[in-house]
Scaffold this motif. Structure first.
Motif, PDB file in Angstrom:
ATOM      1  N   LEU A   1      21.309  13.550 -14.429  1.00 16.90           N
ATOM      2  CA  LEU A   1      20.048  12.970 -14.875  1.00 16.90           C
ATOM      3  C   LEU A   1      19.597  13.525 -16.219  1.00 16.90           C
ATOM      4  O   LEU A   1      18.698  12.984 -16.839  1.00 16.90           O
ATOM      5  N   ALA A   2      20.247  14.582 -16.663  1.00 17.88           N
ATOM      6  CA  ALA A   2      19.912  15.102 -17.994  1.00 17.88           C
ATOM      7  C   ALA A   2      20.228  14.075 -19.074  1.00 17.88           C
ATOM      8  O   ALA A   2      19.685  14.120 -20.169  1.00 17.88           O
ATOM      9  N   ASP A   3      21.090  13.102 -18.721  1.00 14.20           N
ATOM     10  CA  ASP A   3      21.442  12.054 -19.687  1.00 14.20           C
ATOM     11  C   ASP A   3      20.429  10.927 -19.723  1.00 14.20           C
ATOM     12  O   ASP A   3      20.502  10.042 -20.565  1.00 14.20           O
ATOM     13  N   THR A   4      19.487  10.944 -18.758  1.00 12.90           N
ATOM     14  CA  THR A   4      18.535   9.842 -18.666  1.00 12.90           C
ATOM     15  C   THR A   4      17.337  10.096 -19.544  1.00 12.90           C
ATOM     16  O   THR A   4      16.733  11.161 -19.481  1.00 12.90           O
TER      17      THR A   4
ATOM     18  N   ASN B   1      24.516   4.772  -7.407  1.00  7.59           N
ATOM     19  CA  ASN B   1      25.739   4.034  -7.104  1.00  7.59           C
ATOM     20  C   ASN B   1      26.023   2.957  -8.142  1.00  7.59           C
ATOM     21  O   ASN B   1      26.437   1.844  -7.829  1.00  7.59           O
ATOM     22  N   GLY B   2      25.769   3.319  -9.398  1.00  6.19           N
ATOM     23  CA  GLY B   2      26.135   2.461 -10.509  1.00  6.19           C
ATOM     24  C   GLY B   2      25.154   1.365 -10.847  1.00  6.19           C
ATOM     25  O   GLY B   2      25.374   0.624 -11.804  1.00  6.19           O
ATOM     26  N   THR B   3      24.073   1.216 -10.077  1.00  8.90           N
ATOM     27  CA  THR B   3      23.084   0.180 -10.363  1.00  8.90           C
ATOM     28  C   THR B   3      21.720   0.823 -10.586  1.00  8.90           C
ATOM     29  O   THR B   3      21.514   2.006 -10.288  1.00  8.90           O
ATOM     30  N   ALA B   4      20.777   0.023 -11.093  1.00 10.24           N
ATOM     31  CA  ALA B   4      19.462   0.553 -11.440  1.00 10.24           C
ATOM     32  C   ALA B   4      18.759   1.124 -10.217  1.00 10.24           C
ATOM     33  O   ALA B   4      18.681   0.477  -9.165  1.00 10.24           O
ATOM     34  N   GLY B   5      18.253   2.334 -10.363  1.00  7.39           N
ATOM     35  CA  GLY B   5      17.531   2.978  -9.274  1.00  7.39           C
ATOM     36  C   GLY B   5      16.450   3.886  -9.817  1.00  7.39           C
ATOM     37  O   GLY B   5      16.207   3.940 -11.033  1.00  7.39           O
ATOM     38  N   LEU B   6      15.804   4.593  -8.904  1.00  8.95           N
ATOM     39  CA  LEU B   6      14.717   5.500  -9.272  1.00  8.95           C
ATOM     40  C   LEU B   6      14.877   6.817  -8.521  1.00  8.95           C
ATOM     41  O   LEU B   6      15.243   6.836  -7.339  1.00  8.95           O
ATOM     42  N   VAL B   7      14.593   7.903  -9.212  1.00  9.39           N
ATOM     43  CA  VAL B   7      14.468   9.215  -8.570  1.00  9.39           C
ATOM     44  C   VAL B   7      13.005   9.609  -8.690  1.00  9.39           C
ATOM     45  O   VAL B   7      12.472   9.749  -9.794  1.00  9.39           O
TER      46      VAL B   7
ATOM     47  N   ALA C   1       0.834  -1.210   0.000  1.00 13.04           N
ATOM     48  CA  ALA C   1       0.000   0.000   0.000  1.00 13.04           C
ATOM     49  C   ALA C   1       0.865   1.255   0.000  1.00 13.04           C
ATOM     50  O   ALA C   1       0.568   2.244  -0.694  1.00 13.04           O
ATOM     51  N   THR C   2       1.956   1.211   0.773  1.00 15.91           N
ATOM     52  CA  THR C   2       2.871   2.357   0.813  1.00 15.91           C
ATOM     53  C   THR C   2       3.552   2.541  -0.529  1.00 15.91           C
ATOM     54  O   THR C   2       3.667   3.672  -1.035  1.00 15.91           O
ATOM     55  N   PHE C   3       4.019   1.443  -1.129  1.00 16.03           N
ATOM     56  CA  PHE C   3       4.656   1.517  -2.445  1.00 16.03           C
ATOM     57  C   PHE C   3       3.681   2.071  -3.484  1.00 16.03           C
ATOM     58  O   PHE C   3       4.054   2.883  -4.339  1.00 16.03           O
ATOM     59  N   ARG C   4       2.419   1.625  -3.409  1.00 16.36           N
ATOM     60  CA  ARG C   4       1.435   2.084  -4.389  1.00 16.36           C
ATOM     61  C   ARG C   4       1.188   3.583  -4.238  1.00 16.36           C
ATOM     62  O   ARG C   4       1.116   4.313  -5.224  1.00 16.36           O
ATOM     63  N   ARG C   5       1.079   4.047  -2.995  1.00 13.88           N
ATOM     64  CA  ARG C   5       0.861   5.479  -2.760  1.00 13.88           C
ATOM     65  C   ARG C   5       2.051   6.289  -3.280  1.00 13.88           C
ATOM     66  O   ARG C   5       1.882   7.326  -3.916  1.00 13.88           O
ATOM     67  N   MET C   6       3.264   5.794  -3.028  1.00 11.12           N
ATOM     68  CA  MET C   6       4.458   6.476  -3.500  1.00 11.12           C
ATOM     69  C   MET C   6       4.493   6.511  -5.021  1.00 11.12           C
ATOM     70  O   MET C   6       4.807   7.546  -5.629  1.00 11.12           O
ATOM     71  N   ALA C   7       4.164   5.373  -5.649  1.00 10.79           N
ATOM     72  CA  ALA C   7       4.251   5.270  -7.108  1.00 10.79           C
ATOM     73  C   ALA C   7       3.186   6.088  -7.819  1.00 10.79           C
ATOM     74  O   ALA C   7       3.428   6.634  -8.905  1.00 10.79           O
ATOM     75  N   THR C   8       1.991   6.189  -7.221  1.00 11.11           N
ATOM     76  CA  THR C   8       0.902   6.908  -7.893  1.00 11.11           C
ATOM     77  C   THR C   8       0.976   8.420  -7.668  1.00 11.11           C
ATOM     78  O   THR C   8       0.503   9.198  -8.511  1.00 11.11           O
ATOM     79  N   LEU C   9       1.572   8.841  -6.560  1.00 10.84           N
ATOM     80  CA  LEU C   9       1.650  10.273  -6.268  1.00 10.84           C
ATOM     81  C   LEU C   9       2.887  10.938  -6.855  1.00 10.84           C
ATOM     82  O   LEU C   9       2.954  12.158  -6.945  1.00 10.84           O
ATOM     83  N   SER C  10       3.875  10.144  -7.244  1.00 15.18           N
ATOM     84  CA  SER C  10       5.130  10.713  -7.733  1.00 15.18           C
ATOM     85  C   SER C  10       5.422  10.235  -9.150  1.00 15.18           C
ATOM     86  O   SER C  10       4.830   9.280  -9.648  1.00 15.18           O
ATOM     87  N   VAL C  11       6.346  10.942  -9.797  1.00 15.22           N
ATOM     88  CA  VAL C  11       6.853  10.548 -11.108  1.00 15.22           C
ATOM     89  C   VAL C  11       8.196   9.875 -10.879  1.00 15.22           C
ATOM     90  O   VAL C  11       9.111  10.461 -10.291  1.00 15.22           O
ATOM     91  N   SER C  12       8.326   8.621 -11.318  1.00 12.76           N
ATOM     92  CA  SER C  12       9.545   7.851 -11.103  1.00 12.76           C
ATOM     93  C   SER C  12      10.421   7.917 -12.347  1.00 12.76           C
ATOM     94  O   SER C  12       9.988   7.539 -13.443  1.00 12.76           O
ATOM     95  N   ARG C  13      11.627   8.382 -12.165  1.00 13.70           N
ATOM     96  CA  ARG C  13      12.557   8.526 -13.275  1.00 13.70           C
ATOM     97  C   ARG C  13      13.711   7.553 -13.105  1.00 13.70           C
ATOM     98  O   ARG C  13      14.348   7.516 -12.049  1.00 13.70           O
ATOM     99  N   PRO C  14      13.998   6.723 -14.111  1.00 17.14           N
ATOM    100  CA  PRO C  14      15.117   5.785 -13.986  1.00 17.14           C
ATOM    101  C   PRO C  14      16.438   6.526 -13.864  1.00 17.14           C
ATOM    102  O   PRO C  14      16.648   7.568 -14.490  1.00 17.14           O
ATOM    103  N   ALA C  15      17.310   6.004 -13.041  1.00 12.60           N
ATOM    104  CA  ALA C  15      18.625   6.601 -12.835  1.00 12.60           C
ATOM    105  C   ALA C  15      19.584   5.522 -12.386  1.00 12.60           C
ATOM    106  O   ALA C  15      19.179   4.422 -12.001  1.00 12.60           O
ATOM    107  N   LEU C  16      20.858   5.819 -12.464  1.00 11.22           N
ATOM    108  CA  LEU C  16      21.872   4.974 -11.853  1.00 11.22           C
ATOM    109  C   LEU C  16      22.123   5.504 -10.450  1.00 11.22           C
ATOM    110  O   LEU C  16      22.442   6.676 -10.279  1.00 11.22           O
TER     111      LEU C  16
END
Length: 302
Positions: free
Chosen positions: A298-301, A252-258, A235-250
């Motif tokens: 992140l301008a490169d993403t 510490n060198g691995t797949a992440g989200l901003v 439920a917390t993940f869903r609230r976070m995902a629906t209220l925010s815009v998730s942008r892929p990023a690296l």
């Protein structure tokens, strides 16, 4: 300062700059703080400027030794001043786009993810220095020993003890960035759907979630262990995902989200993916620390 002194100092500064990225990488692994790493590198320069540089045969080795001693003193000082250990909060993340700049690449080379840095925080200062300088940067124990006032044999034992703790607590992430991103995307889809079963399917049975909200969440870093407990936050993940815009990023060198809300960064998420399953999730949502992050890459993403 006469012209000869000026030219000598400029030459020394140019040579120091050639080593700056390496020195910051060492300091970041030792301290887990980008600000403190910058402070340590600046102190190295001040000591070099005050030294008789003409007597330094191997400048790179000399600089690495000095930054190691400075970081060791800084770690010990935290304890002496009774400061809250960085174990109680997440280390600073290094966030970049799909094409990281050279300094970012040096900072996160060798899969130095946030999960690994968290484990390094649990080591004693001498253990951490011996492990970082030997295992990550290849410095021989006969050079490490004098930095921590130990024999080379004792330094080797410290690194070995640290290595066992690291290997048991920080799984090595998959190397394939495409595979990493695929798993993170599956997590994000399950989060948006609030799908407990789908979350369970992408989580390792022993997954660890660490969430650091700073002063906004009293009690320090929150830790959940096990996929049922982590998936239970659907439920917390869903609230976070629906209220925010998730942008892929690296991260510490691995797949992440901003994650952003109305253009402002709300959180940074780091994922460790091992064997197509998420073994660790780190969430930094501390507004003060997020505001200090360098997100220009992140301008490169896409």
């Amino acid at each position: 300062m006469d012209e000869r002194d000026f030219l000598t100092e400029r030459f020394l500064a140019e040579r120091f700059e050639e080593h700056r990225a390496h020195l910051k990488a060492v300091a970041y692994r030792m301290l887990g703080s980008l600000t403190e790493a910058d402070d340590a590198v600046q102190e190295v320069w001040l000591r070099l400027a005050r030294s008789d540089s003409g007597g330094i045969g191997n400048l790179g080795g000399w600089l690495t030794t000095v930054v190691g001693r400075i970081c060791l003193d800084m770690l010990r000082s935290r304890t002496q001043r009774g400061e809250t250990s960085l174990e109680a909060r997440l280390p600073d993340p290094v966030v970049s786009g799909q094409a990281a700049d050279p300094e970012h690449e040096a900072l996160v080379a060798d899969s130095v993810g946030l999960a690994l840095l968290v484990v390094l925080e649990s080591l004693t200062p001498p253990e951490r220095l011996a492990f970082v300088l030997h295992d990550m940067f290849g410095m021989p124990f006969d050079e490490i020993g004098p930095i921590i006032d130990r024999t080379p044999v004792a330094a080797r034992k410290l690194a070995s003890r640290a290595r066992r703790r690291v290997q048991g607590a920080a799984p090595e992430p998959d190397r394939d960035p495409v595979a990493q991103r695929r798993v993170v995307d599956a997590f994000l889809t399950a989060a948006r759907d609030g799908d407990f079963d789908a979350l369970v399917s992408v989580l390792h049975p022993d997954v660890v979630l660490r969430a650091d909200g700073g002063k906004a969440l009293p009690g320090g870093m929150k830790v959940l262990r096990g996929r049922e407990a982590v998936a239970g936050q659907a439920a917390t993940f869903r609230r976070m995902a629906t209220l925010s815009v998730s942008r892929p990023a690296l991260v510490n060198g691995t797949a992440g989200l901003v994650n952003t809300v109305d253009g402002d960064v709300f959180s940074v998420m780091s994922f460790t993916v091992t064997g197509d399953r998420i073994t660790a999730i780190e969430i930094l949502s501390d507004p003060e620390r997020l505001a200090a992050l360098d997100l220009t890459g992140l301008a490169d993403t896409p």
